[in-house]
Scaffold this motif. Structure first.
Motif, mmCIF file in Angstrom:
data_model
loop_
_atom_site.group_PDB
_atom_site.id
_atom_site.type_symbol
_atom_site.label_atom_id
_atom_site.label_comp_id
_atom_site.label_asym_id
_atom_site.label_seq_id
_atom_site.Cartn_x
_atom_site.Cartn_y
_atom_site.Cartn_z
ATOM 1 N N MET A 1 0.823 -1.202 0.000
ATOM 2 C CA MET A 1 0.000 0.000 0.000
ATOM 3 C C MET A 1 0.861 1.257 0.000
ATOM 4 O O MET A 1 0.522 2.231 0.623
ATOM 5 N N THR A 2 1.923 1.260 -0.710
ATOM 6 C CA THR A 2 2.793 2.423 -0.746
ATOM 7 C C THR A 2 2.028 3.637 -1.232
ATOM 8 O O THR A 2 1.373 3.620 -2.252
ATOM 9 N N GLY A 3 2.098 4.715 -0.460
ATOM 10 C CA GLY A 3 1.443 5.961 -0.820
ATOM 11 C C GLY A 3 -0.026 6.023 -0.448
ATOM 12 O O GLY A 3 -0.639 7.064 -0.569
ATOM 13 N N ALA A 4 -0.611 4.948 -0.017
ATOM 14 C CA ALA A 4 -2.022 4.956 0.364
ATOM 15 C C ALA A 4 -2.159 5.402 1.818
ATOM 16 O O ALA A 4 -1.171 5.461 2.551
ATOM 17 N N ALA A 5 -3.391 5.709 2.220
ATOM 18 C CA ALA A 5 -3.627 6.139 3.598
ATOM 19 C C ALA A 5 -4.959 5.581 4.089
ATOM 20 O O ALA A 5 -5.917 5.495 3.323
ATOM 21 N N ILE A 6 -4.991 5.211 5.339
ATOM 22 C CA ILE A 6 -6.228 4.860 6.019
ATOM 23 C C ILE A 6 -6.472 5.972 7.032
ATOM 24 O O ILE A 6 -5.615 6.247 7.875
ATOM 25 N N LEU A 7 -7.611 6.613 6.937
ATOM 26 C CA LEU A 7 -7.908 7.760 7.786
ATOM 27 C C LEU A 7 -9.097 7.431 8.683
ATOM 28 O O LEU A 7 -10.123 6.956 8.211
ATOM 29 N N ARG A 8 -8.941 7.679 9.956
ATOM 30 C CA ARG A 8 -9.985 7.401 10.925
ATOM 31 C C ARG A 8 -10.436 8.730 11.543
ATOM 32 O O ARG A 8 -9.724 9.312 12.372
ATOM 33 N N PRO A 9 -11.618 9.228 11.125
ATOM 34 C CA PRO A 9 -12.055 10.551 11.576
ATOM 35 C C PRO A 9 -12.025 10.745 13.084
ATOM 36 O O PRO A 9 -11.672 11.832 13.555
ATOM 37 N N ARG A 10 -12.330 9.701 13.860
ATOM 38 C CA ARG A 10 -12.355 9.853 15.320
ATOM 39 C C ARG A 10 -10.961 10.130 15.887
ATOM 40 O O ARG A 10 -10.831 10.595 17.011
ATOM 41 N N GLU A 11 -9.908 9.849 15.085
ATOM 42 C CA GLU A 11 -8.534 10.079 15.522
ATOM 43 C C GLU A 11 -7.917 11.337 14.896
ATOM 44 O O GLU A 11 -6.771 11.661 15.174
ATOM 45 N N MET A 12 -8.675 12.029 14.063
ATOM 46 C CA MET A 12 -8.156 13.182 13.331
ATOM 47 C C MET A 12 -8.425 14.477 14.102
ATOM 48 O O MET A 12 -9.310 14.541 14.957
ATOM 49 N N LYS A 13 -7.680 15.506 13.751
ATOM 50 C CA LYS A 13 -7.890 16.824 14.346
ATOM 51 C C LYS A 13 -9.150 17.455 13.769
ATOM 52 O O LYS A 13 -9.514 17.199 12.626
ATOM 53 N N THR A 14 -9.796 18.310 14.577
ATOM 54 C CA THR A 14 -11.037 18.968 14.178
ATOM 55 C C THR A 14 -10.884 20.476 14.292
ATOM 56 O O THR A 14 -10.257 20.985 15.215
ATOM 57 N N ASN A 15 -11.473 21.181 13.350
ATOM 58 C CA ASN A 15 -11.434 22.635 13.307
ATOM 59 C C ASN A 15 -12.812 23.167 13.697
ATOM 60 O O ASN A 15 -13.801 22.863 13.034
ATOM 61 N N ASP A 16 -12.892 23.938 14.770
ATOM 62 C CA ASP A 16 -14.148 24.567 15.183
ATOM 63 C C ASP A 16 -14.398 25.761 14.272
ATOM 64 O O ASP A 16 -13.638 26.731 14.288
ATOM 65 N N ARG B 1 -18.207 22.033 13.072
ATOM 66 C CA ARG B 1 -16.838 21.565 13.259
ATOM 67 C C ARG B 1 -16.428 20.722 12.058
ATOM 68 O O ARG B 1 -17.190 19.850 11.624
ATOM 69 N N THR B 2 -15.223 20.973 11.538
ATOM 70 C CA THR B 2 -14.748 20.261 10.355
ATOM 71 C C THR B 2 -13.549 19.387 10.692
ATOM 72 O O THR B 2 -12.616 19.834 11.363
ATOM 73 N N THR B 3 -13.596 18.155 10.205
ATOM 74 C CA THR B 3 -12.477 17.223 10.323
ATOM 75 C C THR B 3 -11.921 16.981 8.928
ATOM 76 O O THR B 3 -12.560 16.315 8.105
#
Length: 135
Positions: A1-16, A22-24
């Motif tokens: 999976m070179t260059g790929a990403a798994i993103l988990r919204p509950r672990e990401m930063k959020t912008n108020d 609120r945006t993630t």
């Protein structure tokens, strides 16, 4: 999976974004994207974001709750899984007119997407907004 990403919204930063929104950010330059960005915006009951436009196409899907999409002066009532496509430079905004939470998943067709607020004419890059995200 070179260059790929798994993103988990509950672990990401959020912008108020203020006013109960609120945006993630998800897919961005930070994970290696070179052509698109996306994320999730959550709206408290009654919350709305200001009327704005982008320099590129945008698609938005309601992933929780119900929304009002105001697009070029016309209000559209959206249910979960309803999806919009908004051309570049078309004024729009999303509103949670309900008493329950609402979330949207958005995608911009350019890594260099900008947001121009209609009320003030202020334009800033979406990347700049994401730089303010907090854990």
């Amino acid at each position: 999976m070179t260059g790929a990403a798994i993103l988990r919204p509950r672990e990401m930063k959020t912008n108020d974004r203020g006013g109960g929104a609120r945006t993630t950010p998800l897919v961005t330059r930070a994970c290696g994207s070179t052509s698109m960005i996306n994320g999730i915006t959550a709206f408290d009951p009654g919350a709305a974001i200001g009327l704005h436009s982008h320099n590129c196409e945008e698609s938005v899907m309601v992933i929780e709750g119900r929304a009002i999409a105001e697009i070029d002066g016309v209000e559209h009532h959206l249910d979960t899984n309803d999806t919009t496509w908004i051309p570049a430079n078309v004024p729009h905004r999303f509103i949670n007119a309900s008493d329950k939470p609402m979330r949207i998943f958005w995608t911009y067709a350019s890594i260099d997407a900008t947001r121009t607020m209609i009320a003030t004419g202020e334009t800033r890059s979406i990347d700049a907004e994401h730089g303010k995200a907090k854990t």
